[in-house]
Scaffold this motif. Structure first.
Motif, PDB file in Angstrom:
ATOM      1  N   ARG A   1       8.287  12.829  -3.497  1.00 43.62           N
ATOM      2  CA  ARG A   1       8.379  11.981  -2.316  1.00 43.62           C
ATOM      3  C   ARG A   1       9.297  12.640  -1.279  1.00 43.62           C
TER       4      ARG A   1
ATOM      5  N   ALA B   1      -5.626   1.893   1.204  1.00 41.09           N
ATOM      6  CA  ALA B   1      -5.406   2.491  -0.116  1.00 41.09           C
ATOM      7  C   ALA B   1      -6.293   1.786  -1.133  1.00 41.09           C
TER       8      ALA B   1
ATOM      9  N   SER C   1      -0.110   6.844   4.504  1.00 39.67           N
ATOM     10  CA  SER C   1       1.006   7.725   4.160  1.00 39.67           C
ATOM     11  C   SER C   1       0.792   9.130   4.720  1.00 39.67           C
TER      12      SER C   1
ATOM     13  N   SER D   1       0.821  -1.219   0.000  1.00 38.64           N
ATOM     14  CA  SER D   1       0.000   0.000   0.000  1.00 38.64           C
ATOM     15  C   SER D   1       0.849   1.261   0.000  1.00 38.64           C
ATOM     16  N   ASN D   2       1.993   1.212   0.665  1.00 38.01           N
ATOM     17  CA  ASN D   2       2.888   2.369   0.746  1.00 38.01           C
ATOM     18  C   ASN D   2       4.329   1.900   0.588  1.00 38.01           C
TER      19      ASN D   2
END
Length: 469
Positions: free
Chosen positions: A325, A201, A348, A121-122
């Protein structure tokens, strides 16, 4: 070994077999490169006429032929010159994947080749970049996913760049719905895999956290899989599924974990611990304590007795992530923007807010938060919860952007933020919000900007004339 793209090893007949295609205008030739964009075709290309939501590349075949394309992969009969090879298939997208898988199989047959795949997901892209950096430092020639080209089109695009001298592929797999990771795994056929984590997510497609876990877990059913690295927190999902596969668990309570994590504006320092074996001090020049965990997952997959602490530190010293990022940008008035706006989900967002709490005093914490997409019927509640988390964190000001901005504001005010310190704008009317924000900011402030790609928060940097540090 000769340095050439693997696709050039396929003649027309072999290509047709790989694509599952019927051939028209067969000729004795080979292709060195592939294109899916009519604007970027170069002479000699093999062109895949993909269909999308907003386009059908079959409409541009005349243009690609005029640009020198020597072959086309199509779903319908087309009228092209006889010197252009036509591969007729039932689905161009499926054929694209078939060819990518065949290219990997061809390279494996040449010997000494390993494929790594990552999902989660992250942290997929960051962990992918870190894993590639470790492998490159050890002398491997690595093909890696560019940016996050991790879907049914992006993955084959990456694989089609494979050359005979590459001895490793590091491939990122992404998904919005069940079955997509299984499809991508079928193409990549990884020898080793990492699931970076499971979070809220793409809930619109997956339905729930359990649905996310089931979908990401599809990577564990790869036919060639020899080893996997998983977060300890996912043992509840995958503990039984990985029986019979060499599995290393990473995280609190596991044999491999990180501790003494200390974040600064220049990176993160931490200890990487393998119980009874290693206790190394690592410096990673990326912002955010969560990146210590990302590096730990990569290390757990490749570090062996030939490594030491210094080797790891040297390997990651020059890592640069794709844009958006946790980059640092600064305005002429000395306001620092933390550009983390590539994408966002509740997990996140939580990590980014935790970083702000660690690095910035409340009177200098400023936030620009955009929509978190694809959360399904949980979206409103998730955005309210985000606003409440901001209020608990404590912030000088909060600009909310997008269709869910009112819910972020609702949560922030309910959590105790002054209504005067929160401003909402739709995505299409960002400038009034930035004008308001400019009146709140002073030199020394740090402003986190984070939201889903659809919000396009990178526009903030242009407005403020910021430069990257």
């Amino acid at each position: 070994m000769e340095d050439s793209r693997i696709i050039s090893h396929f003649d027309v007949g072999a290509l047709a077999d790989s694509l599952g295609a019927r051939i028209r205008h067969s000729r004795d030739l080979r292709f060195d490169s592939v294109s899916t964009d009519s604007r970027q075709v170069v002479p000699g290309d093999l062109f895949f006429a993909l269909r999308g939501e907003r386009f059908d590349a079959h409409a541009f075949l005349g243009e690609v032929v005029a640009r020198g394309c020597r072959g086309v992969v199509v779903e319908v009969q087309v009228d092209v010159p006889e010197d252009v090879v036509v591969f007729e298939v039932d689905s161009v997208e499926a054929a694209f994947g078939h060819l990518a898988r065949a290219i990997l199989e061809k390279r494996r047959a040449m010997g000494s080749f390993v494929t790594y795949a990552l999902t989660g997901s992250n942290g997929k892209t960051t962990t992918k970049e870190l894993l590639a950096a470790l492998l490159v430092h050890k002398g491997h020639r690595v093909l890696k996913t560019k940016g996050n080209l991790n879907n049914a089109i992006g993955l084959p695009m990456t694989i089609l760049q494979l050359e005979s001298t590459h001895d490793v592929a590091v491939l990122e797999l992404g998904a919005n719905a069940p079955g997509e990771i299984a499809y991508l795994t079928g193409i990549a056929q990884p020898d080793y895999a990492i699931i970076t984590g499971i979070g809220a997510a793409h809930l619109k497609g997956f339905g729930s956290i359990d649905g996310v876990a089931r979908a990401k877990g599809e990577i564990l059913r790869g036919e060639r899989l020899r080893g996997v690295v998983l977060p300890e927190s996912t043992r509840i999902y995958y503990g039984d599924e990985v029986k019979g596969i060499h599995c290393r668990w990473v995280g609190e309570g596991a044999g491999i974990h990180v501790t003494d994590v200390f974040s600064t504006m220049t990176g993160v320092d931490f200890r990487y611990v393998e119980k009874g074996k290693l206790d190394w001090q690592i410096h990673l020049p990326l912002l955010g304590g969560h990146n210590a965990s990302n590096l730990a997952h990569a290390m757990a997959l490749v570090v062996d007795e030939s490594w030491d602490q210094d080797t790891v530190n040297e390997a990651v010293a020059g890592v640069v992530l794709p844009s958006g990022r946790l980059e640092r940008w600064e305005t002429p008035n000395h306001v620092v923007f933390l550009h983390d706006a590539y994408n966002a989900n509740p997990s996140s967002m939580k990590e980014a807010l935790a970083l702000m709490a660690q690095l910035v005093v409340p009177d200098q914490r400023c936030l620009i938060l955009g929509d978190m997409g694809e959360l399904g019927n949980t979206s409103d509640d998730q955005h309210v919860a985000l606003g409440k988390r901001v209020a608990f964190l404590g912030a000088k000001c909060l600009l909310c952007v997008g269709s869910s901005s009112v819910f972020i504001r609702e949560g922030a005010v309910a959590g105790g933020m002054s209504p005067q310190s929160v401003f909402c704008v739709p995505r299409e009317k960002l400038d009034p919000g930035l004008t308001w924000l400019s009146q709140q900011l002073t030199g020394g402030d740090v402003c986190l900007m984070k939201g889903s790609r659809s919000v396009a928060l990178e526009r903030v940097l242009t407005f403020f004339g910021a430069h990257r540090l």
